[in-house]
Design a protein around this motif. Structure first.
Motif, PDB file in Angstrom:
ATOM      1  N   GLY B  28     -23.843 -13.696 -47.914  1.00 14.08           N
ATOM      2  CA  GLY B  28     -24.606 -12.585 -47.355  1.00 14.08           C
ATOM      3  C   GLY B  28     -24.174 -11.224 -47.876  1.00 14.08           C
ATOM      4  N   HIS B  29     -23.002 -11.165 -48.485  1.00 14.27           N
ATOM      5  CA  HIS B  29     -22.536  -9.898 -49.049  1.00 14.27           C
ATOM      6  C   HIS B  29     -23.161  -9.694 -50.423  1.00 14.27           C
ATOM      7  CE1 HIS B  29     -18.613  -9.353 -46.518  1.00 14.27           C
ATOM      8  NE2 HIS B  29     -19.695  -9.498 -45.782  1.00 14.27           N
ATOM      9  N   ARG B  30     -23.681  -8.492 -50.650  1.00 18.05           N
ATOM     10  CA  ARG B  30     -24.347  -8.200 -51.911  1.00 18.05           C
ATOM     11  C   ARG B  30     -23.524  -7.312 -52.832  1.00 18.05           C
ATOM     12  NH1 ARG B  30     -30.076  -6.087 -50.037  1.00 18.05           N
ATOM     13  NH2 ARG B  30     -30.457  -6.019 -52.278  1.00 18.05           N
ATOM     14  N   SER B  31     -22.456  -6.753 -52.301  1.00 21.71           N
ATOM     15  CA  SER B  31     -21.613  -5.874 -53.116  1.00 21.71           C
ATOM     16  C   SER B  31     -20.319  -6.597 -53.465  1.00 21.71           C
ATOM     17  CB  SER B  31     -21.300  -4.592 -52.347  1.00 21.71           C
ATOM     18  OG  SER B  31     -20.273  -3.860 -52.990  1.00 21.71           O
ATOM     19  N   VAL B  32     -19.972  -6.528 -54.739  1.00 26.20           N
ATOM     20  CA  VAL B  32     -18.684  -7.052 -55.205  1.00 26.20           C
ATOM     21  C   VAL B  32     -18.004  -5.957 -56.016  1.00 26.20           C
ATOM     22  CG1 VAL B  32     -17.507  -8.731 -56.661  1.00 26.20           C
ATOM     23  CG2 VAL B  32     -19.436  -9.457 -55.251  1.00 26.20           C
ATOM     24  N   SER B  33     -16.754  -5.687 -55.688  1.00 25.36           N
ATOM     25  CA  SER B  33     -15.997  -4.701 -56.451  1.00 25.36           C
ATOM     26  C   SER B  33     -14.721  -5.339 -56.974  1.00 25.36           C
ATOM     27  CB  SER B  33     -15.698  -3.459 -55.594  1.00 25.36           C
ATOM     28  OG  SER B  33     -15.103  -3.828 -54.368  1.00 25.36           O
ATOM     29  N   TRP B  34     -14.213  -4.791 -58.042  1.00 25.50           N
ATOM     30  CA  TRP B  34     -13.028  -5.323 -58.725  1.00 25.50           C
ATOM     31  C   TRP B  34     -11.949  -4.268 -58.792  1.00 25.50           C
ATOM     32  CZ3 TRP B  34     -12.389 -10.298 -60.546  1.00 25.50           C
ATOM     33  CH2 TRP B  34     -13.511 -11.112 -60.583  1.00 25.50           C
ATOM     34  N   TYR B  35     -10.692  -4.722 -58.688  1.00 25.77           N
ATOM     35  CA  TYR B  35      -9.536  -3.843 -58.683  1.00 25.77           C
ATOM     36  C   TYR B  35      -8.425  -4.454 -59.519  1.00 25.77           C
ATOM     37  CZ  TYR B  35     -12.108  -2.188 -54.652  1.00 25.77           C
ATOM     38  OH  TYR B  35     -13.104  -1.733 -53.830  1.00 25.77           O
ATOM     39  N   GLN B  41       1.053   1.297 -61.319  1.00 23.55           N
ATOM     40  CA  GLN B  41      -0.157   2.079 -61.037  1.00 23.55           C
ATOM     41  C   GLN B  41      -0.770   1.779 -59.677  1.00 23.55           C
ATOM     42  OE1 GLN B  41      -1.273   4.508 -63.103  1.00 23.55           O
ATOM     43  NE2 GLN B  41       0.557   4.055 -64.305  1.00 23.55           N
ATOM     44  N   GLY B  42      -0.277   0.762 -59.002  1.00 21.59           N
ATOM     45  CA  GLY B  42      -0.837   0.423 -57.698  1.00 21.59           C
ATOM     46  C   GLY B  42      -2.207  -0.221 -57.828  1.00 21.59           C
ATOM     47  N   LEU B  43      -3.028  -0.016 -56.811  1.00 26.04           N
ATOM     48  CA  LEU B  43      -4.377  -0.578 -56.767  1.00 26.04           C
ATOM     49  C   LEU B  43      -5.351   0.415 -57.366  1.00 26.04           C
ATOM     50  CD1 LEU B  43      -4.795  -2.243 -53.273  1.00 26.04           C
ATOM     51  CD2 LEU B  43      -5.809  -3.097 -55.364  1.00 26.04           C
ATOM     52  N   GLN B  44      -6.059  -0.006 -58.394  1.00 23.44           N
ATOM     53  CA  GLN B  44      -7.015   0.891 -59.042  1.00 23.44           C
ATOM     54  C   GLN B  44      -8.389   0.242 -59.107  1.00 23.44           C
ATOM     55  OE1 GLN B  44      -4.473   1.746 -62.670  1.00 23.44           O
ATOM     56  NE2 GLN B  44      -5.158   3.798 -62.161  1.00 23.44           N
ATOM     57  N   PHE B  45      -9.394   1.026 -58.805  1.00 22.81           N
ATOM     58  CA  PHE B  45     -10.781   0.570 -58.787  1.00 22.81           C
ATOM     59  C   PHE B  45     -11.299   0.405 -60.209  1.00 22.81           C
ATOM     60  CE2 PHE B  45     -15.087   0.235 -57.407  1.00 22.81           C
ATOM     61  CZ  PHE B  45     -15.855   1.061 -58.213  1.00 22.81           C
ATOM     62  N   LEU B  46     -11.894  -0.751 -60.474  1.00 19.53           N
ATOM     63  CA  LEU B  46     -12.488  -1.016 -61.785  1.00 19.53           C
ATOM     64  C   LEU B  46     -13.986  -0.720 -61.787  1.00 19.53           C
ATOM     65  CD1 LEU B  46     -10.514  -4.237 -62.558  1.00 19.53           C
ATOM     66  CD2 LEU B  46     -10.808  -2.413 -64.223  1.00 19.53           C
ATOM     67  N   PHE B  47     -14.729  -1.450 -60.985  1.00 19.44           N
ATOM     68  CA  PHE B  47     -16.184  -1.240 -60.883  1.00 19.44           C
ATOM     69  C   PHE B  47     -16.729  -1.979 -59.684  1.00 19.44           C
ATOM     70  CE2 PHE B  47     -15.302  -3.660 -64.913  1.00 19.44           C
ATOM     71  CZ  PHE B  47     -15.249  -4.923 -64.359  1.00 19.44           C
ATOM     72  N   GLU B  48     -17.960  -1.612 -59.339  1.00 20.90           N
ATOM     73  CA  GLU B  48     -18.665  -2.236 -58.230  1.00 20.90           C
ATOM     74  C   GLU B  48     -20.052  -2.672 -58.678  1.00 20.90           C
ATOM     75  OE1 GLU B  48     -20.749   0.072 -55.602  1.00 20.90           O
ATOM     76  OE2 GLU B  48     -21.169  -1.565 -54.211  1.00 20.90           O
ATOM     77  N   ASN B  56     -20.938   1.665 -59.575  1.00 23.37           N
ATOM     78  CA  ASN B  56     -19.834   2.603 -59.692  1.00 23.37           C
ATOM     79  C   ASN B  56     -18.810   2.058 -60.665  1.00 23.37           C
ATOM     80  OD1 ASN B  56     -20.475   4.606 -57.467  1.00 23.37           O
ATOM     81  ND2 ASN B  56     -20.466   2.708 -56.310  1.00 23.37           N
ATOM     82  N   LYS B  57     -18.103   2.947 -61.322  1.00 19.28           N
ATOM     83  CA  LYS B  57     -17.153   2.535 -62.342  1.00 19.28           C
ATOM     84  C   LYS B  57     -15.924   3.411 -62.272  1.00 19.28           C
ATOM     85  CE  LYS B  57     -17.151   1.267 -67.250  1.00 19.28           C
ATOM     86  NZ  LYS B  57     -15.753   1.675 -67.498  1.00 19.28           N
ATOM     87  N   GLY B  58     -14.760   2.794 -62.421  1.00 22.66           N
ATOM     88  CA  GLY B  58     -13.510   3.542 -62.452  1.00 22.66           C
ATOM     89  C   GLY B  58     -13.170   3.970 -63.868  1.00 22.66           C
TER      90      GLY B  58
END
Lengths: 113, 113
Positions: B28-35, B41-48, B56-58
């Motif tokens: 049921g979830h339509r959004s997937v994001s990657w980190y 560097q810790g946790l960094q956003f890649l894209f959604e 969205n893009k990091g």
């Protein structure tokens, strides 16, 4: 963009004490704030969140406080238990700050029995 | 309800190779994001991705790419691997996007030799 800082990389408390973990952020346009807990070998687990139109939100044994004036976010854990030992991250989202989630560096919470 | 799953859990590659990681979101979830998560560097956003579109893009080089399928499953690809790409790669899913609660998978541990 957004810069997210954390005041303490490690925090050690006695079982039963209250714990406070802090985050500072830079972008006043940020509008969604989240706390995650990450145990060793696992992905981050959602704890509690707060929107910018609120300054306090409570969950089960956890409270998040948001001070937009000084751009500061805190997580309070009441009656800390050994199972609370983990790394805690704050994450901040703002549509006007690039529409991405920016994470703090994390605080390692150790609960001593 | 099953959580977010990621495959494989562990991967060892050599410099110059490419790798594909897979993520199955909560139903049921339509959004997937990657980190990307590293000690430095810790946790960094890649894209959604949402409904098969990157929203969205990091700040990562073009060697990092992804896609999402019609069933919301997502893949991330890293080409021409470098030693610095060694990290824990996490994916998260949500109902509507980054402003909604993110549910993380356990991650894929990538080691580049």
């Amino acid at each position: 963009g957004e810069n997210v800082g954390l005041h303490l990389p490690t925090l050690s408390v006695q079982e039963g004490d209250n714990s406070i973990i802090n985050c500072a952020y830079s972008n006043s346009a940020s509008d969604y704030f989240i706390w995650y807990k990450q145990e060793s070998g696992k992905g981050p687990q959602f704890i509690i969140d707060i929107r910018s139109n609120m300054d306090k939100r409570q969950g089960q044994r956890v409270t998040v406080l948001l001070n937009k004036t000084v751009k500061h976010l805190s997580l309070q854990i009441a009656a800390t238990q050994p199972g609370d030992s983990a790394v805690y991250f704050c994450a901040i989202y703002g549509e006007t700050s690039g529409s991405r989630l920016t994470f703090g560096e994390g605080t390692q919470l150790t609960v001593n029995p | 309800k099953a959580g977010v799953t990621q495959t494989p859990r562990y991967l060892i590659k050599t410099r110059g190779q490419q790798v594909t990681l897979s993520c199955s979101p909560i139903s049921g979830h339509r959004s997937v994001s990657w980190y990307q998560q590293t000690p430095g560097q810790g946790l960094q956003f890649l894209f959604e991705y949402f409904s098969e579109t990157q929203r969205n893009k990091g700040n990562f080089p073009g060697r990092f790419s992804g896609r999402q399928f019609s069933n919301s499953r997502s893949e991330m690809n890293v080409s021409t691997l470098e030693l610095g790409d060694s990290a824990l790669y996490l994916c998260a899913s949500s109902l509507g996007g980054l402003a909604d609660t993110q549910y993380f998978g356990p991650g894929t541990r990538l080691t580049v030799l």
